[in-house]
Design a protein around this motif. Structure first.
Motif, PDB file in Angstrom:
ATOM      1  N   GLU A 244      -8.341   1.028  -7.045  1.00  0.00           N
ATOM      2  CA  GLU A 244      -7.974   0.119  -7.917  1.00  0.00           C
ATOM      3  C   GLU A 244      -7.851   0.820  -9.432  1.00  0.00           C
ATOM      4  OE1 GLU A 244     -10.934  -3.464  -6.810  1.00  0.00           O
ATOM      5  OE2 GLU A 244     -11.898  -1.509  -6.932  1.00  0.00           O
ATOM      6  N   LEU A 245      -7.882   2.349  -9.717  1.00  0.00           N
ATOM      7  CA  LEU A 245      -7.881   2.982 -11.045  1.00  0.00           C
ATOM      8  C   LEU A 245      -6.625   2.556 -11.618  1.00  0.00           C
ATOM      9  CD1 LEU A 245      -9.986   6.024 -10.449  1.00  0.00           C
ATOM     10  CD2 LEU A 245     -10.568   4.102 -11.703  1.00  0.00           C
ATOM     11  N   ALA A 246      -5.548   2.743 -10.559  1.00  0.00           N
ATOM     12  CA  ALA A 246      -4.255   3.104 -11.359  1.00  0.00           C
ATOM     13  C   ALA A 246      -3.260   2.564 -10.693  1.00  0.00           C
ATOM     14  CB  ALA A 246      -3.931   4.497 -11.627  1.00  0.00           C
ATOM     15  N   PRO A 247      -2.976   2.905  -9.220  1.00  0.00           N
ATOM     16  CA  PRO A 247      -1.664   2.299  -8.757  1.00  0.00           C
ATOM     17  C   PRO A 247      -1.679   1.026  -8.395  1.00  0.00           C
ATOM     18  CG  PRO A 247      -2.778   4.125  -7.448  1.00  0.00           C
ATOM     19  CD  PRO A 247      -3.631   3.948  -8.461  1.00  0.00           C
ATOM     20  N   ASP A 248      -0.211   0.488  -8.010  1.00  0.00           N
ATOM     21  CA  ASP A 248      -0.262  -1.191  -7.742  1.00  0.00           C
ATOM     22  C   ASP A 248      -0.743  -1.133  -6.411  1.00  0.00           C
ATOM     23  OD1 ASP A 248       0.549  -2.266 -10.328  1.00  0.00           O
ATOM     24  OD2 ASP A 248       2.333  -0.846  -9.951  1.00  0.00           O
ATOM     25  N   ASP A 249      -0.396  -0.104  -5.519  1.00  0.00           N
ATOM     26  CA  ASP A 249      -0.748  -0.016  -4.059  1.00  0.00           C
ATOM     27  C   ASP A 249      -0.786   1.140  -3.533  1.00  0.00           C
ATOM     28  OD1 ASP A 249      -1.390  -1.336  -1.646  1.00  0.00           O
ATOM     29  OD2 ASP A 249      -0.017  -2.656  -1.536  1.00  0.00           O
ATOM     30  N   TYR A 250      -1.295   1.241  -2.406  1.00  0.00           N
ATOM     31  CA  TYR A 250      -1.217   2.331  -1.660  1.00  0.00           C
ATOM     32  C   TYR A 250      -0.596   2.028  -0.017  1.00  0.00           C
ATOM     33  CZ  TYR A 250      -4.263   5.445  -3.925  1.00  0.00           C
ATOM     34  OH  TYR A 250      -4.828   6.597  -5.028  1.00  0.00           O
ATOM     35  N   LEU A 251       0.221   2.710   0.297  1.00  0.00           N
ATOM     36  CA  LEU A 251       1.194   2.628   1.423  1.00  0.00           C
ATOM     37  C   LEU A 251       0.710   3.634   2.581  1.00  0.00           C
ATOM     38  CD1 LEU A 251       2.978   0.458   2.849  1.00  0.00           C
ATOM     39  CD2 LEU A 251       5.107   1.788   1.845  1.00  0.00           C
ATOM     40  N   ILE A 252       0.278   3.179   3.779  1.00  0.00           N
ATOM     41  CA  ILE A 252      -0.234   4.362   4.823  1.00  0.00           C
ATOM     42  C   ILE A 252       0.865   4.686   5.707  1.00  0.00           C
ATOM     43  CG2 ILE A 252      -1.850   4.746   6.292  1.00  0.00           C
ATOM     44  CD1 ILE A 252      -3.737   3.009   5.138  1.00  0.00           C
ATOM     45  N   LYS A 253       1.276   5.869   5.713  1.00  0.00           N
ATOM     46  CA  LYS A 253       2.207   6.282   6.694  1.00  0.00           C
ATOM     47  C   LYS A 253       1.726   6.264   8.141  1.00  0.00           C
ATOM     48  CE  LYS A 253       3.545  10.059   3.542  1.00  0.00           C
ATOM     49  NZ  LYS A 253       3.767  11.605   3.329  1.00  0.00           N
ATOM     50  N   PRO A 254       2.531   5.873   9.149  1.00  0.00           N
ATOM     51  CA  PRO A 254       3.910   5.632   9.024  1.00  0.00           C
ATOM     52  C   PRO A 254       4.164   4.214   8.720  1.00  0.00           C
ATOM     53  CG  PRO A 254       3.239   5.717  11.339  1.00  0.00           C
ATOM     54  CD  PRO A 254       2.290   6.079  10.608  1.00  0.00           C
ATOM     55  N   PHE A 255       5.337   3.505   8.345  1.00  0.00           N
ATOM     56  CA  PHE A 255       5.465   2.347   8.065  1.00  0.00           C
ATOM     57  C   PHE A 255       6.953   1.938   8.080  1.00  0.00           C
ATOM     58  CE2 PHE A 255       5.592   4.663   4.151  1.00  0.00           C
ATOM     59  CZ  PHE A 255       6.917   4.596   3.627  1.00  0.00           C
TER      60      PHE A 255
END
Length: 582
Positions: A118-129
């Protein structure tokens, strides 16, 4: 279908069209990974895509173009990560608040950092997608950005008070993204120096959930209120509970330094550097603290890492060379110091254009100072004197141009060489200016004391520092008292003279505020406005995050808005400039 569903569908369709027109930057060290992401984006209609293989390249591209979306791999070059890249982009105001920053990561890395996601990025996207999954997450992030669009607009125009009012209104009428709204509210209040209110916001969040960012915000508010011991407890606990949260180490070190425990400050930054060894800014801080702690081995290693990290880059800093050379001279490694001087001349030679020529001139000045100090250390008085005379001539030539800045760290090194060769008057003039511009920087004041101590003139140094401090307080108080009594013309005259003589943040901000306060009362004056904006720009360059600077930017924009004048925001000043980036 309900009206709400129809409205949601309309919003979704509009966002899909905007997404297809987005300008995207991909940051990944592996070309094949960037190609995969490019093809995945193409599958959802996004074709305006640029690539960056390193964090340096990402920072360079962000200076030169605006991106709506940045997708960064978590593991970047030289042990850096995407979260650190985001923090640098935000701190340097290189990406708009409305831009989406998303980190792409493997599951193992995600588990390691999710606690502070929650500190910075708008989201995390986990591989694979899949392409659909990527599109869905981007649309969700864009929707949240739209929710806060008005607030972001105010912030980028330096209208912090307006942003806070708009945010209060939004929170009152909508519970959607309430936690994000509270985080934003706390950040704005801290930026404005309204620390009591910020503390209340963060404590409200922490009463309901575990949120590392709220603990960090609370620690910053406590520091702002002067409650250093309480802030230190909170910051230290953060580093223990969330060891990946590197900003908490920086805050902990700062608090140790403020409370006089320089050894603990150094150890804390070394712990952070162990997790992120290629952060040049942090390595510089380690080096400066180690010098103050007389730990020359650590200082040499840290300054060397900072120099190697940025060598050959447009982000290099001349002070990185002189920092390393100075420590080697103190260690008695004269050959090593001379090697740094040779590197300095070589690295800054041969560029095209007036800016490159001026940089080469400053580099030659720095190299001559190193030559003088090194020769003096070996007992070659003639060589030391000749190098100093050449350095002083070049310094005077640069001073006459006014367009070329010589850092105060280099000025202190030149003063050191002057004192070593008996040029006491020249040394005092250089050191007085450095002390005045950095009177509230204990690190710089310690360096100045060290220069006098090496020459066996400690008492002279303390007398000068006391006199400079008294003069600064007197100058500032006279100008502020004139402003408070309503004699704004006298206040502007005194504070402007003070800002021109001593360009520290306090004088620059006070002079700008006096000018805009007068215009708020008497009407717009283009020449005065230009002068005041110049003062704010210079203060911004010295300490962008200072609440003093933020409040000055806020006042500038508020008065300009009153008269229907459009001023450039600080974000626009920052864009395209050479900053202390990594």
């Amino acid at each position: 279908m309900t009206p709400a569903a129809v409205n949601d569908a309309d919003i979704h369709n509009k966002l899909r069209k905007e997404l297809a027109q987005s300008r995207v930057l991909l940051v990944d060290r592996h070309p094949e990974a960037r190609n995969f992401l490019r093809m995945t984006l193409s599958a959802v209609g996004i074709t305006s895509v640029r690539n960056a293989g390193t964090a340096h390249e990402a920072l360079r591209q962000a200076r030169n173009a605006r991106f709506d979306v940045i997708l960064a791999d978590y593991l970047l070059d030289h042990g850096r990560d995407g979260q650190q890249l985001f923090e640098e982009l935000r701190q340097q105001q290189l990406i708009p608040l409305a831009s989406v920053f998303m980190i792409v990561t493997g599951e193992r890395a995600y588990r390691r950092v999710v606690s502070v996601a929650e500190l910075a990025p708008d989201d995390y996207l986990i591989k694979p997608f899949t392409a659909d999954q990527l599109q869905s997450r981007l649309l969700r992030a864009m929707y949240k950005k739209k929710h806060f669009a008005e607030i972001y607009g105010h912030l980028e125009d330096d209208a912090f008070v307006d942003a806070l009012a708009a945010l209060e209104s939004l929170l009152a009428r909508s519970s959607e993204f309430a936690l994000d709204g509270l985080r934003l509210k706390g950040e704005i209040l801290n930026a404005l120096g309204r620390y009591d209110e910020a503390s209340e916001v963060y404590r409200e969040v922490l009463a309901a959930r575990v949120a590392p960012w709220a603990r960090m915000g609370l620690a910053l508010a406590l520091r702002g209120r002067g409650e250093l011991a309480e802030a230190l407890v909170e910051a230290q606990a953060l580093t223990e509970d969330f060891p990946e949260y590197l900003a908490a180490y920086d805050l902990t070190a700062d608090l140790h330094e403020r409370t006089g425990d320089l050894t603990a400050a150094q150890e804390t930054l070394l712990a952070a550097s162990g997790r992120s060894p290629d952060n040049a800014t942090r390595q510089r801080q380690v080096g400066h603290l180690a010098v103050r702690n007389k730990d020359l081995a650590v200082a040499e290693k840290a300054f060397g890492k900072a120099l190697d990290r940025l060598r050959g880059s447009s982000l290099r800093q001349l002070d990185d060379y002189t920092n390393l050379a100075r420590v080697r001279i103190d260690k008695g490694d004269i050959a090593g110091a001379r090697s740094v001087a040779a590197d300095l001349r070589r690295e800054f030679r041969g560029g095209k254009g007036s800016e490159a020529a001026e940089s080469a001139d400053v580099a030659e000045l720095a190299a001559l100072v190193v030559d003088s100090l090194a020769a003096g250390r070996t007992g070659d008085a003639e060589a030391a004197k000749n190098a100093l005379n050449a350095a002083l001539a070049r310094h005077d030539s640069l001073a006459n141009r006014r367009s070329t800045a010589v850092s105060q760290h280099l000025a202190v090194d030149l003063a050191h060489a002057c004192l070593a060769q008996g040029e006491e008057a020249r040394a005092q003039a250089l050191l007085r200016r450095a002390a005045a511009e950095h009177h509230d920087d204990e690190g710089m004041i310690d360096r100045i004391r060290g220069v006098f101590a090496r020459a066996g003139k400690e008492h002279l140094g303390e007398a000068m520092l006391t006199q400079v401090s008294d003069e600064i307080v007197d100058l500032n108080n006279k100008g502020v008292l004139a402003a408070r009594s309503g004699d704004l013309d006298a206040a502007i005259s005194m504070l402007s003279q003070a800002a021109e003589r001593v360009a520290n943040v306090q004088f620059l901000v006070n002079a700008a505020k006096a000018i805009f306060t007068k215009m708020n009362r008497d009407g717009w004056d283009e020449a005065l406005a230009e002068r005041a904006q110049g003062y704010v720009r210079r203060a911004q360059a010295k300490d962008a995050a200072s609440p003093r600077v933020v409040s000055a930017r806020e006042l500038c924009q508020r008065v300009a808005k009153k008269y229907g004048v459009q001023l450039e925001s600080a974000a626009k000043w920052k864009k395209g400039t050479d900053s202390e980036a990594e």
